[in-house]
Motif scaffolding. Structure first.
Motif, mmCIF file in Angstrom:
data_model
loop_
_atom_site.group_PDB
_atom_site.id
_atom_site.type_symbol
_atom_site.label_atom_id
_atom_site.label_comp_id
_atom_site.label_asym_id
_atom_site.label_seq_id
_atom_site.Cartn_x
_atom_site.Cartn_y
_atom_site.Cartn_z
ATOM 1 N N ILE A 22 40.906 17.302 -94.572
ATOM 2 C CA ILE A 22 40.589 18.599 -95.163
ATOM 3 C C ILE A 22 40.583 19.645 -94.048
ATOM 4 O O ILE A 22 39.883 19.484 -93.044
ATOM 5 C CB ILE A 22 39.219 18.585 -95.871
ATOM 6 C CG1 ILE A 22 39.160 17.448 -96.893
ATOM 7 C CG2 ILE A 22 38.951 19.920 -96.551
ATOM 8 C CD1 ILE A 22 37.803 17.301 -97.569
ATOM 9 N N ALA A 23 41.367 20.720 -94.245
ATOM 10 C CA ALA A 23 41.372 21.861 -93.328
ATOM 11 C C ALA A 23 40.974 23.086 -94.126
ATOM 12 O O ALA A 23 41.528 23.344 -95.197
ATOM 13 C CB ALA A 23 42.753 22.054 -92.706
ATOM 14 N N ALA A 24 39.999 23.845 -93.632
ATOM 15 C CA ALA A 24 39.475 24.967 -94.414
ATOM 16 C C ALA A 24 39.136 26.157 -93.522
ATOM 17 O O ALA A 24 38.829 26.001 -92.334
ATOM 18 C CB ALA A 24 38.242 24.536 -95.205
ATOM 19 N N MET A 25 39.217 27.365 -94.150
ATOM 20 C CA MET A 25 38.817 28.615 -93.500
ATOM 21 C C MET A 25 38.079 29.475 -94.508
ATOM 22 O O MET A 25 38.280 29.374 -95.726
ATOM 23 C CB MET A 25 40.035 29.389 -92.974
ATOM 24 C CG MET A 25 40.657 28.810 -91.733
ATOM 25 S SD MET A 25 41.953 29.871 -91.041
ATOM 26 C CE MET A 25 40.955 31.289 -90.511
ATOM 27 N N LEU A 26 37.254 30.338 -93.990
ATOM 28 C CA LEU A 26 36.475 31.244 -94.818
ATOM 29 C C LEU A 26 37.388 32.296 -95.444
ATOM 30 O O LEU A 26 38.317 32.785 -94.804
ATOM 31 C CB LEU A 26 35.399 31.911 -93.960
ATOM 32 C CG LEU A 26 34.189 32.527 -94.666
ATOM 33 C CD1 LEU A 26 33.449 31.479 -95.473
ATOM 34 C CD2 LEU A 26 33.249 33.134 -93.627
ATOM 35 N N SER A 27 37.142 32.653 -96.715
ATOM 36 C CA SER A 27 37.926 33.696 -97.387
ATOM 37 C C SER A 27 37.527 35.066 -96.834
ATOM 38 O O SER A 27 36.461 35.219 -96.213
ATOM 39 C CB SER A 27 37.688 33.644 -98.889
ATOM 40 O OG SER A 27 36.324 33.930 -99.181
ATOM 41 N N PRO A 28 38.373 36.092 -97.047
ATOM 42 C CA PRO A 28 38.052 37.435 -96.514
ATOM 43 C C PRO A 28 36.693 37.965 -96.978
ATOM 44 O O PRO A 28 35.998 38.632 -96.219
ATOM 45 C CB PRO A 28 39.205 38.296 -97.022
ATOM 46 C CG PRO A 28 40.348 37.340 -97.173
ATOM 47 C CD PRO A 28 39.719 36.066 -97.640
ATOM 48 N N ASP A 29 36.305 37.671 -98.249
ATOM 49 C CA ASP A 29 35.013 38.167 -98.727
ATOM 50 C C ASP A 29 33.850 37.277 -98.301
ATOM 51 O O ASP A 29 32.684 37.573 -98.599
ATOM 52 C CB ASP A 29 35.023 38.327 -100.248
ATOM 53 C CG ASP A 29 35.245 36.998 -100.960
ATOM 54 O OD1 ASP A 29 35.257 35.938 -100.293
ATOM 55 O OD2 ASP A 29 35.409 37.006 -102.197
ATOM 56 N N LYS A 30 34.160 36.169 -97.628
ATOM 57 C CA LYS A 30 33.166 35.245 -97.079
ATOM 58 C C LYS A 30 32.277 34.599 -98.146
ATOM 59 O O LYS A 30 31.213 34.063 -97.832
ATOM 60 C CB LYS A 30 32.290 35.959 -96.050
ATOM 61 C CG LYS A 30 33.078 36.496 -94.863
ATOM 62 C CD LYS A 30 32.172 37.132 -93.831
ATOM 63 C CE LYS A 30 33.001 37.666 -92.652
ATOM 64 N NZ LYS A 30 32.172 38.280 -91.611
ATOM 65 N N GLN A 31 32.742 34.639 -99.383
ATOM 66 C CA GLN A 31 31.999 33.999 -100.459
ATOM 67 C C GLN A 31 32.566 32.626 -100.819
ATOM 68 O O GLN A 31 31.892 31.818 -101.439
ATOM 69 C CB GLN A 31 32.005 34.899 -101.709
ATOM 70 C CG GLN A 31 31.337 36.248 -101.494
ATOM 71 C CD GLN A 31 29.919 36.111 -100.988
ATOM 72 O OE1 GLN A 31 29.097 35.381 -101.583
ATOM 73 N NE2 GLN A 31 29.598 36.793 -99.898
ATOM 74 N N GLU A 32 33.809 32.400 -100.447
ATOM 75 C CA GLU A 32 34.476 31.139 -100.710
ATOM 76 C C GLU A 32 35.235 30.695 -99.457
ATOM 77 O O GLU A 32 35.395 31.473 -98.518
ATOM 78 C CB GLU A 32 35.470 31.260 -101.878
ATOM 79 C CG GLU A 32 34.831 31.532 -103.218
ATOM 80 C CD GLU A 32 35.884 31.625 -104.316
ATOM 81 O OE1 GLU A 32 35.489 31.508 -105.496
ATOM 82 O OE2 GLU A 32 37.076 31.813 -104.005
ATOM 83 N N CYS A 33 35.703 29.482 -99.505
ATOM 84 C CA CYS A 33 36.609 29.017 -98.450
ATOM 85 C C CYS A 33 37.857 28.451 -99.101
ATOM 86 O O CYS A 33 37.812 27.968 -100.234
ATOM 87 C CB CYS A 33 35.946 27.980 -97.536
ATOM 88 S SG CYS A 33 35.681 26.362 -98.297
ATOM 89 N N VAL A 91 32.292 25.498 -91.767
ATOM 90 C CA VAL A 91 33.301 26.408 -92.316
ATOM 91 C C VAL A 91 32.666 27.744 -92.687
ATOM 92 O O VAL A 91 33.197 28.823 -92.372
ATOM 93 C CB VAL A 91 33.984 25.780 -93.550
ATOM 94 C CG1 VAL A 91 34.859 26.817 -94.265
ATOM 95 C CG2 VAL A 91 34.831 24.588 -93.133
ATOM 96 N N PHE A 92 31.507 27.739 -93.358
ATOM 97 C CA PHE A 92 30.872 28.977 -93.799
ATOM 98 C C PHE A 92 30.067 29.640 -92.678
ATOM 99 O O PHE A 92 29.683 30.797 -92.805
ATOM 100 C CB PHE A 92 29.974 28.710 -95.013
ATOM 101 C CG PHE A 92 30.749 28.565 -96.292
ATOM 102 C CD1 PHE A 92 31.171 29.696 -96.984
ATOM 103 C CD2 PHE A 92 31.071 27.316 -96.791
ATOM 104 C CE1 PHE A 92 31.892 29.575 -98.164
ATOM 105 C CE2 PHE A 92 31.795 27.188 -97.963
ATOM 106 C CZ PHE A 92 32.213 28.320 -98.658
ATOM 107 N N ALA A 93 29.835 28.919 -91.595
ATOM 108 C CA ALA A 93 29.087 29.510 -90.481
ATOM 109 C C ALA A 93 29.999 30.253 -89.513
ATOM 110 O O ALA A 93 29.540 31.121 -88.764
ATOM 111 C CB ALA A 93 28.314 28.424 -89.738
#
Length: 456
Positions: free
Chosen positions: A171-182, A146-148
């Motif tokens: 669990i379905a996840a995507m990176l947040s716009p600031d790339k610090q969270e998902c 997810v973070f990669a």
């Protein structure tokens, strides 16, 4: 000096479509001038004073309008924020904001319920700590992916909860716009997993049955094309793999004679929905040999009840049909012998009732066949009483038969001498007796007896 100002036509309130946006300066000034024009006229002043005072008043009104707009926007934003909060907390799935390390930054009520904890106690805790030990590698790999990347990723894991049964989640996840969270969506799939597991179990049972059963199992679509067959049926079709039958029909394996009859029967089933149960099919093959099958075909329906095809099961009864034919031939031979024998023949069941008699035996006793059938053998026996007959028949049953002389009583009460050759048939539980009339021989013996005595 009075200034005649043109009355503005614009409204004092902002356009609803511009919620949260300040009015353009030119629009704001026109509205302020319109509001000032509606107030009482100013006292007589010089031009500079009038201009200055007017500008101040316009500025003051502009500020008032902006404050009104801000208050309206703030109220609408609070309502929108409340609605968003309700959607967030009461959504049917859990929402999580996760840091790169997997630490929970925020969650909703459903997310907390999935973990069986209070919502306020979760921030700062690691979501991976709630994942079942067996699924830890899956979750850690998922989080790294997810973070990669910026692509949406999914995984399925079990959440272990204290003093409660585990719950399976997707669990379905995507990176947040600031790339610090998902941002992660967690859905409870426990019921679905249970259904899938039950379905897999049923599939295993069916596949095991389909492989082991000697019967032919097959599924067809509405055009009578095979969509699935079991290994047994593939073998008789000469196929190395059941999948080779998919898309084919009976016309590819049987002669026109059988294939056409089967197709017509199946298409009638598709139209009417009437099952075909336990009927016998004559199967003719291209190499000329014939086989027989006992077949049942029932319609397959979708969730709406529409017929989508059929399922059939057929059992090879070729050997059974051969035995039937052989037995029929034997029965015909037996009936011919029974009917044309020179001696009387009588058939008796295990309860010692006469079940059949040929014409010679009927003539000997003076009865019709209909009169004899149903009588007990004791009723025609002339030498032994009922108990003696019963014991004698039991002995014949034990020994498989025997030969002896006795007397039977005719319809008119006469006694005739008979020599009986009795055979017990265990499979049928019946006695067959061939009855030879020896009355004349007995009379001759009686006539010779005095002469023999004199000679002695």
């Amino acid at each position: 000096i009075r200034l005649n100002m043109k009355k503005a036509t614009e409204p004092d309130h902002p356009n609803p479509g511009t919620l949260g946006l300040a009015s353009p300066p030119s629009d704001l000034r026109r509205r302020a001038e319109a509001r000032l024009e509606a107030q009482e006229s100013v006292p007589h002043l010089n031009v500079d004073q009038i201009y200055l005072e007017r500008e101040l008043q316009i500025r003051q009104i502009e500020l008032e309008i902006q404050n009104d707009e801000l208050r309206t926007s703030l109220s609408e934003m609070e309502k929108l924020n409340q609605r968003c909060g309700d959607f967030f907390d009461f959504a049917p799935v859990g929402y999580f904001s996760l840091e790169r390390t997997g630490v929970i930054a925020q969650t909703n009520l459903v997310g907390a319920r999935l973990l069986a904890l209070e919502c306020g106690s979760l921030p700062g805790k690691h979501l991976g700590a709630f994942v079942a030990e067996a699924d830890q590698p899956v979750f850690n790999d998922f989080l790294q992916q997810v973070f990669a990347t910026e692509a949406r990723r999914t995984c399925e894991v079990a959440l272990a909860r204290k003093d409660r049964p585990p719950v399976f989640v997707q669990i379905a996840a995507m990176l947040s716009p600031d790339k610090q969270e998902c941002r992660a969506v967690v859905e409870d799939i426990t019921a679905r997993r249970g259904t899938e597991e039950a379905l897999r179990h049923e599939q295993v049972l069916f596949q095991s049955l389909a492989k082991a059963i000697p019967d032919h199992i097959y599924f067809k679509d509405r055009q009578s094309r095979f969509v699935r067959i079991n290994d047994t049926m593939a073998k008789i079709f000469g196929l190395s793999d059941p999948g080779q039958a998919i898309g084919k029909t009976d016309f590819d394996f049987f002669t026109e004679e059988h294939a056409r009859q089967a197709f017509d029967d199946e298409q009638r089933l598709m139209r009417t929905g009437a099952s075909l149960v336990g009927f016998e099919e004559k199967e003719t093959w291209p190499d000329g040999h014939v086989s027989w099958a006992s077949t049942t075909k029932v319609p397959l329906r979708d969730a709406k009840g529409k017929i989508t095809g059929l399922v059939g099961i057929s059992r090879d009864i070729t050997e059974h049909k051969r035995m039937e034919a052989a037995l029929a031939e034997q029965a015909e031979t037996y009936r011919a012998l029974f009917s044309t024998a020179f001696d009387g023949v009588v058939e008796v069941d295990g309860q010692l009732h006469i079940v059949d008699a040929n014409r010679v035996y009927c003539r000997l006793l003076g009865y019709t066949r209909a009169e004899l059938v149903g009588q007990r053998i004791q009723d025609v026996e002339g030498n032994e009483n009922h108990e003696q007959v019963k014991r004698h028949m039991q002995q014949l049953q034990r020994e498989g038969g025997g030969r002896f002389e006795t007397r039977h009583r005719t319809k008119d009460g006469r006694l005739i001498d008979l020599e009986l050759n009795v055979t017990f048939i265990p499979d049928r539980g019946r006695f067959i007796a061939f009855c030879h009339d020896i009355t004349e021989r007995k009379r001759a013996e009686e006539a010779l007896r005095p002469a023999s005595a004199e000679a002695l």
